[in-house]
Motif scaffolding. Structure first.
Motif, short mmCIF file in Angstrom:
data_model
loop_
_atom_site.label_atom_id
_atom_site.label_comp_id
_atom_site.label_asym_id
_atom_site.label_seq_id
_atom_site.Cartn_x
_atom_site.Cartn_y
_atom_site.Cartn_z
N ALA A 56 4.32 4.77 -6.82
CA ALA A 56 3.21 4.18 -7.57
C ALA A 56 2.19 3.58 -6.62
CB ALA A 56 3.75 3.11 -8.52
N ALA A 57 2.66 3.09 -5.48
CA ALA A 57 1.73 2.52 -4.49
C ALA A 57 0.77 3.58 -3.99
CB ALA A 57 2.51 1.92 -3.33
N SER A 58 1.27 4.80 -3.73
CA SER A 58 0.42 5.88 -3.23
C SER A 58 -0.45 6.46 -4.34
CB SER A 58 1.28 7.00 -2.63
OG SER A 58 1.92 6.57 -1.46
N PHE A 59 0.16 6.77 -5.48
CA PHE A 59 -0.58 7.45 -6.55
C PHE A 59 -1.50 6.49 -7.30
CE2 PHE A 59 -1.46 9.23 -10.64
CZ PHE A 59 -1.47 10.61 -10.47
N ILE A 60 -0.96 5.36 -7.72
CA ILE A 60 -1.70 4.46 -8.60
C ILE A 60 -2.53 3.44 -7.82
CG2 ILE A 60 -1.46 2.65 -10.36
CD1 ILE A 60 0.99 4.12 -11.39
N SER A 61 -1.94 2.84 -6.80
CA SER A 61 -2.54 1.64 -6.21
C SER A 61 -3.34 1.86 -4.94
CB SER A 61 -1.44 0.60 -5.95
OG SER A 61 -1.99 -0.65 -5.63
N MET A 62 -2.93 2.84 -4.11
CA MET A 62 -3.55 2.96 -2.79
C MET A 62 -5.05 3.23 -2.87
SD MET A 62 -2.48 5.35 0.43
CE MET A 62 -2.73 6.88 -0.47
N ALA A 63 -5.46 4.17 -3.72
CA ALA A 63 -6.89 4.46 -3.85
C ALA A 63 -7.64 3.24 -4.38
CB ALA A 63 -7.11 5.66 -4.76
N GLY A 64 -7.00 2.45 -5.26
CA GLY A 64 -7.63 1.23 -5.75
C GLY A 64 -7.83 0.21 -4.65
N ILE A 65 -6.82 0.06 -3.80
CA ILE A 65 -6.93 -0.84 -2.65
C ILE A 65 -8.07 -0.38 -1.74
CG2 ILE A 65 -5.78 -1.55 -0.52
CD1 ILE A 65 -4.60 -3.05 -2.74
N ILE A 66 -8.13 0.94 -1.48
CA ILE A 66 -9.19 1.49 -0.63
C ILE A 66 -10.56 1.31 -1.29
CG2 ILE A 66 -10.10 3.61 0.39
CD1 ILE A 66 -7.19 4.55 0.71
N ALA A 67 -10.62 1.52 -2.61
CA ALA A 67 -11.90 1.42 -3.33
C ALA A 67 -12.52 0.05 -3.17
CB ALA A 67 -11.68 1.72 -4.82
N GLY A 69 -11.36 -2.33 -0.78
CA GLY A 69 -11.22 -2.87 0.57
C GLY A 69 -11.94 -2.09 1.64
N GLY A 70 -12.25 -0.82 1.36
CA GLY A 70 -12.97 -0.01 2.32
C GLY A 70 -12.21 0.24 3.60
N TYR A 71 -12.93 0.17 4.71
CA TYR A 71 -12.38 0.54 6.02
C TYR A 71 -11.10 -0.22 6.36
CZ TYR A 71 -12.02 1.07 11.09
OH TYR A 71 -11.57 1.32 12.35
N ASP A 72 -11.06 -1.50 6.08
CA ASP A 72 -9.91 -2.32 6.46
C ASP A 72 -8.60 -1.77 5.87
OD1 ASP A 72 -11.48 -4.01 7.90
OD2 ASP A 72 -11.68 -5.51 6.32
N THR A 73 -8.68 -1.21 4.68
CA THR A 73 -7.46 -0.75 4.02
C THR A 73 -7.06 0.66 4.44
OG1 THR A 73 -8.86 -0.15 2.14
CG2 THR A 73 -7.70 -2.24 1.99
N SER A 74 -7.80 1.26 5.37
CA SER A 74 -7.38 2.55 5.91
C SER A 74 -6.06 2.43 6.66
CB SER A 74 -8.45 3.12 6.84
OG SER A 74 -8.66 2.26 7.96
N ALA A 75 -5.66 1.19 6.96
CA ALA A 75 -4.37 0.97 7.62
C ALA A 75 -3.21 1.49 6.77
CB ALA A 75 -4.16 -0.52 7.90
N TYR A 76 -3.36 1.44 5.44
CA TYR A 76 -2.32 2.00 4.58
C TYR A 76 -2.11 3.48 4.87
CZ TYR A 76 -2.10 -2.17 1.60
OH TYR A 76 -1.91 -3.44 1.12
N LEU A 77 -3.20 4.21 5.02
CA LEU A 77 -3.10 5.65 5.30
C LEU A 77 -2.51 5.91 6.68
CD1 LEU A 77 -6.62 6.67 3.98
CD2 LEU A 77 -4.47 7.29 2.92
N MET A 78 -3.00 5.19 7.68
CA MET A 78 -2.53 5.41 9.05
C MET A 78 -1.07 5.00 9.21
SD MET A 78 -5.86 4.25 11.31
CE MET A 78 -5.96 2.60 10.59
N GLY A 79 -0.73 3.86 8.62
CA GLY A 79 0.63 3.36 8.77
C GLY A 79 1.66 4.21 8.07
N TRP A 80 1.36 4.58 6.83
CA TRP A 80 2.36 5.34 6.05
C TRP A 80 2.54 6.75 6.56
CZ3 TRP A 80 0.58 3.24 0.63
CH2 TRP A 80 1.19 1.99 0.43
N THR A 81 1.45 7.44 6.94
CA THR A 81 1.61 8.80 7.45
C THR A 81 2.19 8.80 8.87
OG1 THR A 81 -0.73 8.73 8.09
CG2 THR A 81 -0.18 9.83 6.03
N GLY A 82 1.70 7.88 9.71
CA GLY A 82 2.23 7.78 11.06
C GLY A 82 3.70 7.42 11.07
N GLY A 83 4.08 6.56 10.15
CA GLY A 83 5.48 6.15 10.06
C GLY A 83 6.39 7.29 9.66
N TYR A 84 5.89 8.18 8.84
CA TYR A 84 6.73 9.31 8.44
C TYR A 84 6.96 10.25 9.63
CZ TYR A 84 8.88 12.97 5.85
OH TYR A 84 9.80 13.88 5.43
N VAL A 85 5.94 10.43 10.45
CA VAL A 85 6.12 11.23 11.67
C VAL A 85 7.16 10.59 12.57
CG1 VAL A 85 4.98 12.11 13.74
CG2 VAL A 85 3.78 12.14 11.55
#
Length: 575
Positions: A56-67, A69-85
């Motif tokens: 739900a964080a990715s599907f429902i909430s992440m885009a809302g946080i980005i909408a 928060g803008g640039y600052d919330t790009s950390a969600y994208l970098m952290g979650w994808t980088g962490g999976y690698v």
């Protein structure tokens, strides 16, 4: 056909599919309940991992946080994808080589200690329960709008659905249900994004549309959005406002927290071989990328659509009258997740950055779900998004509840309290513990400590400070002994929990407690970023204690050496 009926048909059809799969793939043994019998194909496992991961964080909430928060919330994208690698490269193949069912079982055997195993169970329960709160909250948000019920009622319905297919099917049923849920959620996420990108930029690919010109102005979409926000007094969308230190620590916390999430790690125990674990990790990254490359565009375009709804003639003109708002505003206002407070009594919706004059309160978790309505897309797209949001939340909730269930039944009951329990008894204990976990998660989901993505971020910090260091040291260091691992996990987890509670004011009475971050207690470090500091403390304490105490037994050092050569699933322990 009215929208409510359409929602019922589409959501009902997906639920029927999930129930059918659970019945077809019902677990008949503990091996099937905990790890799907270890026979899942890598592509199917990659898809199931994607659904498990994209919550739900990715599907429902992440885009809302980005909408918002803008640039600052790009950390969600970098952290979650980088962490999976990080997880795919440093942990998954080696843990599959070990060949057991759960993360606490690995910790207990590697650090030759029942106490270490129990502490790992405690860490797992705290992490998973915190994480599942965000999923249950997301379920309530989705149900409250599309089934036109209260968020609490939606939460109860979602809990009943999870109970039906997770308790029945175990990991085997959950795995194949998650394959279906991934298909539903990715279609539901991308179709509206394509429509909206076409409407705003003329480009059908949302990720490219984000950097295209807006059809309304002829200027780049992000430039247009920055201009709208500046006129309303909001901060620039594309500039950094958070401190570099906090942003770095937050990104790292999400990365190493990802690699320490028990419900994701356990997915790699369901494939036949170590090579399959690597392959399924690669497939999962592909499936995850399909959504994560789209999310930034969804966030930016949703914010622009929201502003255009309130100021249809431009922000230099008067805002829309409350009586003239589109139907989507009325629909979401009924849920309580969007609120209009006419402060000056003029009947107009003033949307500004000032708390004194702003009259519109928008819950960040509704952005993706409301997007199709805001963009005036067809009713079937709205129903599809409802089904997708529920699929995302329910798939991850099921994976988390599976991790909780296996920790209680396999690691606590069979591993410590009653080693002689029969397989039938252990299977029953697993199902009972999952049912109890669903009840606890539902109760906590009624009052979540933040938006879905924020609550999940706390869980990542807890995983980063407790489980991840123990796994890394267990695989790559022969010197870390049981005492070092135990004190390291305790130190990392305790300091992180204390910092979170102090930062959010939860040590005070309920009437004064706050669910939003106060001023950082340590420099600019917020509670969601402290997991990195907790991990450093964990590593440091484990190293110091291990060097002050006896060496690791020779047979355990040989086990570590064997784990490092990932050839043959289960070869390290004979399972």
């Amino acid at each position: 056909m009215d929208q409510f009926t359409l929602n019922l048909i589409v959501v009902g059809a997906t639920f029927a599919l999930y129930f059918g799969i659970a019945i077809w793939a019902r677990a008949g043994s503990t091996a099937e309940f905990y790890a799907a019998g270890g026979g899942v194909h890598p592509v199917a496992n990659g898809m199931a991992t994607g659904a498990d991961w994209m919550s739900a964080a990715s599907f429902i909430s992440m885009a809302g946080i980005i909408a918002f928060g803008g640039y600052d919330t790009s950390a969600y994208l970098m952290g979650w994808t980088g962490g999976y690698v990080l997880l795919a490269m440093l942990l998954a193949p080696y843990l599959r080589k070990f060949g057991k069912f759960t993360v606490p079982e690995f910790v207990g055997d590697r650090f030759y200690s029942g106490t270490a195993r129990v502490i790992a169970v405690i860490c797992l329960l705290i992490i998973s329960i915190t994480y599942v709160i965000g999923q249950m909250s997301g379920v309530g948000v989705a149900f409250s709008r599309f089934l036109e019920v209260k968020a609490s009622t939606g939460l109860y319905i979602g809990a009943a659905v999870v109970f039906a297919y997770a308790v029945l099917g175990g990991m085997k049923g959950i795995t194949y249900t998650q394959v279906a849920q991934y298909v539903v959620l990715i279609i539901a996420y991308t179709i509206p994004a394509i429509f909206i990108s076409l409407n705003l930029t003329g480009n059908p690919i949302p990720g490219l549309g984000l950097f295209s010109n807006a059809t309304s102005t002829g200027e780049p979409l992000l430039t247009t959005l920055n201009g709208l926000l500046a006129d309303l007094g909001f901060a620039s969308y594309t500039e950094q406002h958070d401190t570099t230190l906090n942003m770095f620590l937050f990104t790292m916390s999400l990365m190493i927290g990802t690699a320490g999430l028990p419900h994701v790690i356990v997915r790699f125990f369901t494939v036949p071989k170590v090579a399959d674990a690597r392959s399924s990790a690669g497939w999962a990254l592909v499936f995850i990328a399909l959504l994560y490359l789209t999310a930034p565009a969804v966030g930016a375009m949703a914010r622009m659509n929201l502003i255009n709804t309130i100021y249809p003639n431009g922000v230099s003109e008067a805002p829309v009258a409350r009586a003239d708002v589109p139907d989507w505003v009325d629909n979401w206002e009924k849920t309580g997740l969007l609120k209009f407070n006419d402060l000056n009594g003029d009947g107009l919706i003033n949307y500004t950055s000032s708390k004194d004059t702003n009259e519109l309160d928008v819950n960040k978790d509704i952005i993706v779900l409301a997007n199709p309505e805001i963009a005036q897309l067809p009713g079937w797209v709205i129903a599809l998004v409802a089904a997708g949001g529920l699929a995302a939340a329910l798939s991850t909730a099921a994976g988390l509840l599976m991790a909780i269930s296996s920790a209680v039944s396999h690691d606590l009951i069979k591993g410590q309290l009653n080693p002689g329990i029969s397989e039938k008894g252990e299977l029953m204990a697993a199902r009972v513990s999952m049912a109890v976990a669903i009840g606890v998660a539902t109760w906590l989901g009624l009052n979540p400590p933040g938006f879905a993505a924020q609550t999940v971020a706390l869980a990542f910090g807890l995983a980063a400070s407790s489980i991840f260091p123990a796994l890394m040291m267990g695989i790559f260091s022969k010197r870390i002994n049981s005492k070092g691992a135990i004190w390291g996990m305790l130190a990392g987890l305790t300091t992180t929990i204390v910092y979170i509670f102090l930062h959010k004011g939860w040590f005070f009475v309920a009437s004064t407690a706050s669910f939003s971050d106060a001023d950082p207690l340590l420099g600019s470090i917020k509670s969601t970023s402290f997991g990195t500091i907790g991990a450093i403390i964990n590593f440091g304490v484990a190293y110091i204690v291990s060097n002050m105490t006896e060496e690791t037994p020779a047979e355990v050092q040989e086990l570590v050496e064997s784990i490092r050569i990932p050839k043959g699933a289960g070869a390290a322990t004979g399972h």
